[in-house]
Design a protein around this motif. Sequence first.
Motif, PDB file in Angstrom:
ATOM      1  N   ILE A 143       0.825  -1.189   0.000  1.00 50.86           N
ATOM      2  CA  ILE A 143       0.000   0.000   0.000  1.00 50.86           C
ATOM      3  C   ILE A 143       0.867   1.250   0.000  1.00 50.86           C
ATOM      4  CG2 ILE A 143      -1.890   1.196   1.148  1.00 50.86           C
ATOM      5  CD1 ILE A 143      -2.610  -1.581   0.140  1.00 50.86           C
ATOM      6  N   GLY A 144       0.588   2.166  -0.924  1.00 44.18           N
ATOM      7  CA  GLY A 144       1.258   3.470  -0.978  1.00 44.18           C
ATOM      8  C   GLY A 144       0.316   4.575  -0.522  1.00 44.18           C
ATOM      9  N   GLN A 145       0.870   5.766  -0.296  1.00 40.75           N
ATOM     10  CA  GLN A 145       0.049   6.872   0.191  1.00 40.75           C
ATOM     11  C   GLN A 145      -1.015   7.280  -0.837  1.00 40.75           C
ATOM     12  OE1 GLN A 145       0.129   8.125   3.272  1.00 40.75           O
ATOM     13  NE2 GLN A 145      -1.673   9.345   2.702  1.00 40.75           N
ATOM     14  N   ALA A 146      -0.704   7.121  -2.131  1.00 44.20           N
ATOM     15  CA  ALA A 146      -1.664   7.493  -3.163  1.00 44.20           C
ATOM     16  C   ALA A 146      -2.956   6.700  -3.049  1.00 44.20           C
ATOM     17  CB  ALA A 146      -1.047   7.298  -4.554  1.00 44.20           C
ATOM     18  N   TYR A 147      -2.861   5.496  -2.506  1.00 41.49           N
ATOM     19  CA  TYR A 147      -4.048   4.678  -2.339  1.00 41.49           C
ATOM     20  C   TYR A 147      -5.044   5.350  -1.398  1.00 41.49           C
ATOM     21  CZ  TYR A 147      -6.973   0.704  -0.942  1.00 41.49           C
ATOM     22  OH  TYR A 147      -8.035  -0.113  -0.670  1.00 41.49           O
ATOM     23  N   PHE A 148      -4.508   5.940  -0.330  1.00 37.94           N
ATOM     24  CA  PHE A 148      -5.394   6.631   0.621  1.00 37.94           C
ATOM     25  C   PHE A 148      -5.826   7.993   0.082  1.00 37.94           C
ATOM     26  CE2 PHE A 148      -2.654   3.794   3.137  1.00 37.94           C
ATOM     27  CZ  PHE A 148      -3.601   3.036   3.796  1.00 37.94           C
ATOM     28  N   ASP A 149      -4.955   8.600  -0.722  1.00 31.35           N
ATOM     29  CA  ASP A 149      -5.294   9.932  -1.227  1.00 31.35           C
ATOM     30  C   ASP A 149      -6.428   9.899  -2.255  1.00 31.35           C
ATOM     31  OD1 ASP A 149      -3.314  10.918   0.401  1.00 31.35           O
ATOM     32  OD2 ASP A 149      -1.806  11.009  -1.203  1.00 31.35           O
ATOM     33  N   ASN A 150      -6.393   8.924  -3.184  1.00 34.06           N
ATOM     34  CA  ASN A 150      -7.422   8.913  -4.236  1.00 34.06           C
ATOM     35  C   ASN A 150      -8.709   8.220  -3.795  1.00 34.06           C
ATOM     36  OD1 ASN A 150      -6.955   6.090  -4.475  1.00 34.06           O
ATOM     37  ND2 ASN A 150      -5.380   6.424  -6.042  1.00 34.06           N
ATOM     38  N   GLY A 151      -8.673   7.456  -2.716  1.00 36.33           N
ATOM     39  CA  GLY A 151      -9.883   6.848  -2.175  1.00 36.33           C
ATOM     40  C   GLY A 151     -10.470   5.726  -3.025  1.00 36.33           C
ATOM     41  N   LEU A 152      -9.751   5.258  -4.028  1.00 38.62           N
ATOM     42  CA  LEU A 152     -10.246   4.168  -4.863  1.00 38.62           C
ATOM     43  C   LEU A 152      -9.988   2.816  -4.214  1.00 38.62           C
ATOM     44  CD1 LEU A 152      -9.166   5.321  -8.449  1.00 38.62           C
ATOM     45  CD2 LEU A 152     -11.462   5.361  -7.469  1.00 38.62           C
ATOM     46  N   ARG A 153     -10.820   1.869  -4.531  1.00 34.42           N
ATOM     47  CA  ARG A 153     -10.652   0.489  -4.079  1.00 34.42           C
ATOM     48  C   ARG A 153     -10.629  -0.407  -5.317  1.00 34.42           C
ATOM     49  NH1 ARG A 153      -9.670   3.278  -0.619  1.00 34.42           N
ATOM     50  NH2 ARG A 153     -10.364   3.280   1.571  1.00 34.42           N
ATOM     51  N   PRO A 154     -10.067  -1.617  -5.214  1.00 34.72           N
ATOM     52  CA  PRO A 154     -10.006  -2.491  -6.388  1.00 34.72           C
ATOM     53  C   PRO A 154     -11.371  -2.740  -7.031  1.00 34.72           C
ATOM     54  CG  PRO A 154      -8.587  -3.336  -4.659  1.00 34.72           C
ATOM     55  CD  PRO A 154      -9.335  -2.169  -4.066  1.00 34.72           C
ATOM     56  N   GLN A 155     -12.416  -2.869  -6.213  1.00 39.34           N
ATOM     57  CA  GLN A 155     -13.741  -3.137  -6.760  1.00 39.34           C
ATOM     58  C   GLN A 155     -14.381  -1.918  -7.410  1.00 39.34           C
ATOM     59  OE1 GLN A 155     -12.685  -3.669  -3.709  1.00 39.34           O
ATOM     60  NE2 GLN A 155     -14.133  -3.002  -2.108  1.00 39.34           N
ATOM     61  N   ASP A 156     -13.741  -0.722  -7.250  1.00 32.96           N
ATOM     62  CA  ASP A 156     -14.273   0.472  -7.891  1.00 32.96           C
ATOM     63  C   ASP A 156     -14.066   0.447  -9.407  1.00 32.96           C
ATOM     64  OD1 ASP A 156     -15.117   1.418  -5.454  1.00 32.96           O
ATOM     65  OD2 ASP A 156     -13.308   2.607  -5.094  1.00 32.96           O
ATOM     66  N   SER A 157     -13.110  -0.333  -9.875  1.00 30.22           N
ATOM     67  CA  SER A 157     -12.897  -0.517 -11.320  1.00 30.22           C
ATOM     68  C   SER A 157     -13.140  -1.992 -11.630  1.00 30.22           C
ATOM     69  CB  SER A 157     -11.476  -0.116 -11.726  1.00 30.22           C
ATOM     70  OG  SER A 157     -10.529  -0.878 -10.985  1.00 30.22           O
ATOM     71  N   PRO A 158     -14.416  -2.357 -11.924  1.00 35.31           N
ATOM     72  CA  PRO A 158     -14.773  -3.778 -12.076  1.00 35.31           C
ATOM     73  C   PRO A 158     -13.940  -4.463 -13.142  1.00 35.31           C
ATOM     74  CG  PRO A 158     -16.733  -2.387 -12.012  1.00 35.31           C
ATOM     75  CD  PRO A 158     -15.550  -1.467 -12.148  1.00 35.31           C
ATOM     76  N   ALA A 159     -13.531  -5.693 -12.849  1.00 33.83           N
ATOM     77  CA  ALA A 159     -12.802  -6.498 -13.817  1.00 33.83           C
ATOM     78  C   ALA A 159     -13.739  -6.937 -14.942  1.00 33.83           C
ATOM     79  CB  ALA A 159     -12.183  -7.713 -13.135  1.00 33.83           C
ATOM     80  N   VAL A 160     -13.186  -7.088 -16.130  1.00 31.28           N
ATOM     81  CA  VAL A 160     -13.946  -7.512 -17.310  1.00 31.28           C
ATOM     82  C   VAL A 160     -13.577  -8.950 -17.628  1.00 31.28           C
ATOM     83  CG1 VAL A 160     -14.414  -7.078 -19.740  1.00 31.28           C
ATOM     84  CG2 VAL A 160     -13.992  -5.146 -18.193  1.00 31.28           C
ATOM     85  N   THR A 161     -14.595  -9.827 -17.620  1.00 37.12           N
ATOM     86  CA  THR A 161     -14.355 -11.249 -17.876  1.00 37.12           C
ATOM     87  C   THR A 161     -14.670 -11.593 -19.324  1.00 37.12           C
ATOM     88  OG1 THR A 161     -16.613 -11.830 -17.195  1.00 37.12           O
ATOM     89  CG2 THR A 161     -14.921 -11.811 -15.487  1.00 37.12           C
ATOM     90  N   ASP A 162     -14.103 -12.709 -19.788  1.00 39.04           N
ATOM     91  CA  ASP A 162     -14.339 -13.164 -21.149  1.00 39.04           C
ATOM     92  C   ASP A 162     -14.241 -14.681 -21.170  1.00 39.04           C
ATOM     93  OD1 ASP A 162     -14.861 -13.139 -23.812  1.00 39.04           O
ATOM     94  OD2 ASP A 162     -12.811 -12.644 -24.439  1.00 39.04           O
ATOM     95  N   GLY A 163     -14.948 -15.296 -22.120  1.00 39.45           N
ATOM     96  CA  GLY A 163     -14.912 -16.746 -22.243  1.00 39.45           C
ATOM     97  C   GLY A 163     -15.845 -17.190 -23.345  1.00 39.45           C
ATOM     98  N   ALA A 164     -15.548 -18.327 -23.940  1.00 31.91           N
ATOM     99  CA  ALA A 164     -16.361 -18.878 -25.024  1.00 31.91           C
ATOM    100  C   ALA A 164     -17.241 -19.983 -24.466  1.00 31.91           C
ATOM    101  CB  ALA A 164     -15.469 -19.420 -26.136  1.00 31.91           C
ATOM    102  N   SER A 165     -18.562 -19.795 -24.578  1.00 35.90           N
ATOM    103  CA  SER A 165     -19.492 -20.784 -24.055  1.00 35.90           C
ATOM    104  C   SER A 165     -20.539 -21.102 -25.122  1.00 35.90           C
ATOM    105  CB  SER A 165     -20.185 -20.265 -22.786  1.00 35.90           C
ATOM    106  OG  SER A 165     -20.884 -19.059 -23.051  1.00 35.90           O
TER     107      SER A 165
END
Length: 414
Positions: A143-165
């Motif tokens: 963890i760096g200080q920028a993490y606390f400064d920008n207030g973002l969390r990993p789930q704030d930028s949802p991951a994009v999934t892909d797959g062939a079904s």
Amino acid sequence: MADAHPPSGTGPLAKREARLAWGLLTPTITAVALVVVLPLLAIFWISIKPINLADLRAPEVVLREDLRGNPEAAGDAATIRYRLRNSSQEQPIGAVSFTDVIPDGLTVETLDDRCSLDGRNLSCALGDWAPGTRDTLTIPVTIGQAYFDNGLRPQDSPAVTDGASSNALTNSTFTLDNFARVFSGDEFFEVLWVTLFYTVFGTIGALLVGLFAALLLNKSFRGQGILRGLYLFPYVAPVIAVAFAWLILFDPFSGSANALILQMGVSQEAINFFGERPLALIMVTIFEIWRYFPLSFLFILARMQSIDTDMYESADMDGASPFQQFWYLSVPQLLGILSVLFLLRFIWTFNKFDDIFLLTGGNAGTRTLTVNVYEQAFAVSNIGAGAAVAVVIFGCLLTFSIFFLKYISQEEGL
């Protein structure tokens, strides 16, 4: 000398009129195709597919992302956790992957062998998944200080999934097991017999009661308009209201019908009208007759009032009895409308679902083919078998309609 004029219907004007006619009919044809033909084709398609209700949605990769470790200051260690699963327990997913953006202030320490990092863009290729596969990826970060400064969390930028079904609706897998399941055992023929009993007696009963009501109101008398309006009540009243009214009326514990039967000494114990065989089937058939006789009544009365009264006066002068006037004068005039009503009521009653479902739920020997469609498709979640039963219903009605129009209507001059 040969006729120099082109045959009727082949000239330029006739061709333009034909194109105009087809152009005007195009919206109607399109509407019919969208409302009738396309759903019918969809039912035929689903009936030969091994598909359950859950298979209507194609398998997908479900991903949950969170940060583990509860960091409180710069320099703390934490872990980004990705939890993934195949949403289907029966269908595989090929070439599963996902991409994500690591928030500023998080420094990745190590990566899973299946993942790569380009700047802050994370890419992970997880290969092919079997049905029901679950996987968890953990990525240690600092963890760096920028993490606390920008207030973002990993789930704030949802991951994009892909797959062939493979979508069960569009793949090339077909089967006749749905129809084999429908016709296996004696259950289908029992349900078919119940459907035919309910349809035939419900249709004939509605026509006879409608005919009797039309005969009663064919003469003018005081209060005729009010009585006609009352006759229409069963047909125009909401089905859910009248169905529950019948259930309350014939309730074995608190219903007025049972109270009257017990007080009159007709029975020593309460009768479960909608819970015993074969009484439940008789009751739902009587409900069908009572609810839909007004439709027959309206059409028959309109036809009766259009018959010339002169022949009745002549028959009366010749000494014909009222029954003879009805049988030899009225009935031949009514055969056309009775035939049309029989055809329509037969088709509508054969397809009837809501009345039986509200009264008995298909229990106590009242399970018809339409109730079977609901049970197969939604109660058992086998939508393919439900569609197969619907195809059987279509085949039965088509066969009946062809037979009726080819033989019965020709004999009656329709």
